[in-house]
Design a protein around this motif. Structure first.
Motif, PDB file in Angstrom:
ATOM      1  N   GLU A 104       0.830  -1.201   0.000  1.00  0.00           N
ATOM      2  CA  GLU A 104       0.000   0.000   0.000  1.00  0.00           C
ATOM      3  C   GLU A 104       0.867   1.255   0.000  1.00  0.00           C
ATOM      4  O   GLU A 104       0.667   2.154  -0.790  1.00  0.00           O
ATOM      5  CB  GLU A 104      -0.827   0.036   1.284  1.00  0.00           C
ATOM      6  CG  GLU A 104      -2.293  -0.258   1.120  1.00  0.00           C
ATOM      7  CD  GLU A 104      -2.942  -0.372   2.488  1.00  0.00           C
ATOM      8  OE1 GLU A 104      -2.799   0.571   3.299  1.00  0.00           O
ATOM      9  OE2 GLU A 104      -3.566  -1.413   2.745  1.00  0.00           O
ATOM     10  N   GLN A 105       1.837   1.269   0.911  1.00  0.00           N
ATOM     11  CA  GLN A 105       2.676   2.448   1.086  1.00  0.00           C
ATOM     12  C   GLN A 105       3.598   2.689  -0.097  1.00  0.00           C
ATOM     13  O   GLN A 105       3.804   3.811  -0.515  1.00  0.00           O
ATOM     14  CB  GLN A 105       3.519   2.316   2.357  1.00  0.00           C
ATOM     15  CG  GLN A 105       2.707   2.401   3.615  1.00  0.00           C
ATOM     16  CD  GLN A 105       1.916   3.696   3.700  1.00  0.00           C
ATOM     17  OE1 GLN A 105       2.477   4.758   3.544  1.00  0.00           O
ATOM     18  NE2 GLN A 105       0.624   3.595   3.926  1.00  0.00           N
ATOM     19  N   SER A 106       4.150   1.617  -0.638  1.00  0.00           N
ATOM     20  CA  SER A 106       5.135   1.801  -1.709  1.00  0.00           C
ATOM     21  C   SER A 106       4.464   2.142  -3.027  1.00  0.00           C
ATOM     22  O   SER A 106       5.108   2.590  -3.958  1.00  0.00           O
ATOM     23  CB  SER A 106       6.016   0.556  -1.858  1.00  0.00           C
ATOM     24  OG  SER A 106       5.238  -0.529  -2.277  1.00  0.00           O
ATOM     25  N   SER A 107       3.138   1.938  -3.107  1.00  0.00           N
ATOM     26  CA  SER A 107       2.467   2.285  -4.364  1.00  0.00           C
ATOM     27  C   SER A 107       1.830   3.671  -4.287  1.00  0.00           C
ATOM     28  O   SER A 107       1.221   4.124  -5.248  1.00  0.00           O
ATOM     29  CB  SER A 107       1.414   1.238  -4.715  1.00  0.00           C
ATOM     30  OG  SER A 107       0.418   1.231  -3.722  1.00  0.00           O
ATOM     31  N   THR A 108       1.979   4.358  -3.164  1.00  0.00           N
ATOM     32  CA  THR A 108       1.443   5.711  -3.029  1.00  0.00           C
ATOM     33  C   THR A 108       2.058   6.602  -4.107  1.00  0.00           C
ATOM     34  O   THR A 108       3.261   6.589  -4.302  1.00  0.00           O
ATOM     35  CB  THR A 108       1.777   6.310  -1.642  1.00  0.00           C
ATOM     36  OG1 THR A 108       1.497   5.335  -0.667  1.00  0.00           O
ATOM     37  CG2 THR A 108       0.982   7.559  -1.354  1.00  0.00           C
TER      38      THR A 108
END
Ligand SMILES: [Zn+2]
Length: 202
Positions: A104-108
């Motif tokens: 989730e975080q790395s695809s922000t």
């Protein structure tokens, strides 16, 4: 042979299914469940619609130390450690929950239809946890941002400055990709996400 509990087996199949969806290789599933190779291979084909890839797992401790992988690995491991310590999700389950949060975080900031692979694959994330468990790596704390970063075991820790606070000159091109994920920020998000999984005690 002792009869295996059906409930226990069902639990393992669910866990294995989740790990396959996240991209786990067969060797990872074999290490984390007691399901037979044949059953795991069948499950893999059902979930992914293709045979599991053969061959060795990617293994290199040095990979975790290169610039961009180091930032992503550090983000993931900080979250994993938090999940393992403060939520009911332990070991393999903590790995799954932490990896989902990492994704989730790395695809922000990335477009939703992007097919780009995450920097840290699930199999590498699993490998990283094993490296920590066998004391091959440690978490060093940056003296500037206070974030915890993956480093070789026994590396000196005083005066340590992380790869975000002191990026190498060549990092310019990929900097925007890394900017979405600073371990300190992500850990804050992880704490919120963890409190949703269950009331955090202590
Ligand atoms: Zn730093």
């Amino acid at each position: 042979m002792a009869a295996k509990s059906v409930a226990r087996e069902a639990e393992e199949i669910l866990l294995a299914t989740e790990m396959i969806q996240l991209g786990a290789r067969l060797q990872v599933l074999q290490a984390e469940t007691s399901l037979s190779y044949d059953r795991l291979a069948r499950l893999y084909r059902e979930v992914r619609g293709c045979s599991p890839p053969k061959g060795m797992l990617p293994f290199s401790v040095d990979w975790f130390m290169t610039w961009l992988p180091n930032i992503h690995s550090s983000v993931f491991y900080s979250v994993y450690q938090y999940m393992d310590a403060h939520t009911p999700a332990k070991k393999a389950k903590a790995l799954v929950e932490a990896y989902k949060l990492y994704l989730e975080q790395s695809s922000t900031g990335r477009s939703p239809d992007s097919t780009e692979e995450p920097v840290l694959s699930f199999t590498r994330a699993w490998m990283l946890v094993r490296c920590f468990d066998s004391n091959m790596v440690q978490l060093s704390h940056c003296t500037r941002c206070k974030g915890g970063f993956v480093a070789h075991a026994h590396d000196p820790q005083n005066d340590f400055v992380c790869a975000i606070c002191r990026p190498p000159p060549r990092a310019g091109k990929t900097r925007s990709k890394a900017a979405a994920a600073h371990p300190v920020e992500v850990l804050r998000t992880a704490r919120k996400a963890a409190s949703k999984i269950s009331p955090v005690s202590g």
